[in-house]
Scaffold this motif. Sequence first.
Motif, mmCIF file in Angstrom:
data_model
loop_
_atom_site.group_PDB
_atom_site.id
_atom_site.type_symbol
_atom_site.label_atom_id
_atom_site.label_comp_id
_atom_site.label_asym_id
_atom_site.label_seq_id
_atom_site.Cartn_x
_atom_site.Cartn_y
_atom_site.Cartn_z
ATOM 1 N N THR A 311 44.704 39.436 61.961
ATOM 2 C CA THR A 311 43.426 39.464 62.680
ATOM 3 C C THR A 311 42.813 38.082 62.761
ATOM 4 N N ARG A 312 42.863 37.347 61.640
ATOM 5 C CA ARG A 312 42.289 35.989 61.615
ATOM 6 C C ARG A 312 43.013 35.078 62.603
ATOM 7 N N ILE A 313 44.325 35.119 62.599
ATOM 8 C CA ILE A 313 45.094 34.243 63.484
ATOM 9 C C ILE A 313 44.889 34.630 64.937
ATOM 10 N N GLU A 314 44.839 35.925 65.223
ATOM 11 C CA GLU A 314 44.645 36.383 66.597
ATOM 12 C C GLU A 314 43.266 35.998 67.129
ATOM 13 N N GLU A 315 42.228 36.167 66.309
ATOM 14 C CA GLU A 315 40.862 35.946 66.783
ATOM 15 C C GLU A 315 40.417 34.486 66.702
ATOM 16 N N ASP A 316 40.840 33.765 65.651
ATOM 17 C CA ASP A 316 40.336 32.410 65.420
ATOM 18 C C ASP A 316 41.358 31.314 65.695
ATOM 19 N N GLY A 317 42.612 31.688 65.887
ATOM 20 C CA GLY A 317 43.642 30.695 66.123
ATOM 21 C C GLY A 317 44.248 30.178 64.829
ATOM 22 N N GLY A 318 45.451 29.654 64.937
ATOM 23 C CA GLY A 318 46.130 29.118 63.775
ATOM 24 C C GLY A 318 47.530 29.686 63.648
ATOM 25 N N PHE A 319 48.134 29.501 62.487
ATOM 26 C CA PHE A 319 49.469 30.018 62.220
ATOM 27 C C PHE A 319 49.673 30.043 60.714
ATOM 28 N N ALA A 320 50.777 30.645 60.287
ATOM 29 C CA ALA A 320 51.008 30.808 58.843
ATOM 30 C C ALA A 320 52.481 30.629 58.523
ATOM 31 N N LEU A 321 52.738 30.244 57.272
ATOM 32 C CA LEU A 321 54.101 30.124 56.764
ATOM 33 C C LEU A 321 54.154 30.812 55.402
#
Length: 452
Positions: A311-321
């Motif tokens: 939800t955070r990545i979809e709404e606020d942008g970014g990415f994760a590893l």
Amino acid sequence: MRKVLRQPLTSTYLRHLWKGKCCPVQQNSQLALCCHQRRSITLSSCSHTDQASSKEVAKSPVTPLLKQLEARIKFTGPLTVHDYMKEVLINPIAGYYSAGEDMFGTQGDYITSPEVSQLFGELVGVWVVNEWYKLGAPKPLQLVELGPGRGTLMQDVLRVLKKLGLSGEDVCIRFIEVSEELSGKQQETLCGSKTSGNDDCQDELFYKHSNTCSGSPIFWHRHLSTIPKAFSVFLAHEFFDVLPIHKMRRTEDGWREVLIDIDEGNGPHHLRYVLSREPTPATKIFIQPDETRTEVEVSPEAAVLCKELATRIEEDGGFALIMDYGHDGKISNTFRGFKSHTLHDPLSEPGTADLTADVDFAYLKEHMQDKLVTYGPVTQSSFLVNMGIELRLASLLKNCKPEERKSLISGFKMLTEPKQMGERFKFLGLFPAVVKEYLIKHPPGGFCRYID
């Protein structure tokens, strides 16, 4: 999310990073054998019907936490593995992470990839910069690490960022850490002192803040929900493996949950495994109709966290590893303990050993794919080789001191060889679905085209 997409950084630009001398090496060759055992050995099938031996056996030592657990079991009944694992690891008084001992390195219980060699953290740093640049390079870059250990990974990442022109107010670091003891070690690693900054912070969002040696603000949070909403890069190295699990077993009467009870017989420990007499909420919720395994381990916290990350990545942008040891949903019975670099029975001396279970990457992806594009999981060896670890090693060997050469080579082998960490650990990349078409043309570094 900003939709300014850029071409990936060229290999020539990234090679600039590899110029220069080797920084202090963190690898200890004596740990080469024991470090990968922690993440690869699985317990044999635990017995729930062991009969007491006719010969008395000396039980394992009593710990302060064991007394608390016995009192709780007498009052409420057997514990789920989930509740047991949670108490053993984060009990505020007698839990493993509250003991104040350093669990990393030669004198600790295990070693992690960032502690093995600078090569690991530097390549993760290059990956972060490359993907951040492709997605528009918004500033400040908010770096969020879940379970940062001693802060070694972030230290290496920040060194790379600084060399590529990112430091000071351009970067904001946020740690998700529940252990006060570990937060002190992280502050010492990154800020140079345990007492710098505001240790008595009463802010509702974070409990500590300071500034790194490179001048970037750093904050300590207890929950992902308190991280400010902004474009963020999330890193999780050996974090999901310590999230509590429910352990369930198939029987002739259907699925039953593995529980932990007091052993008043002649067993080797004061606790023992038993099976629930009837189905439990966990067996009803987590077991799928098409499940073929005879034993299943599920972490509800992992599912909740993945949904929140998505939800955070979809709404606020970014990415994760996500970097951890695990499987694709086909393995079971991986719950185990580790102490002093050797396998340790999870029921022995609770509170004195690390408890862990392999990460089910298929389960994680299941809870994110409706909102994110996922890459992997790929092996650690594949990711590091694709990111240029051999190039970086060659550069360091040209400039290192003679006494550092052996450690660098040993660290490289430990990180990449299949029988050590190379295939035991997996990498999973997470990106917002809105950039899927762009990523098909310019896939993230380290993953080639392993896209779902």
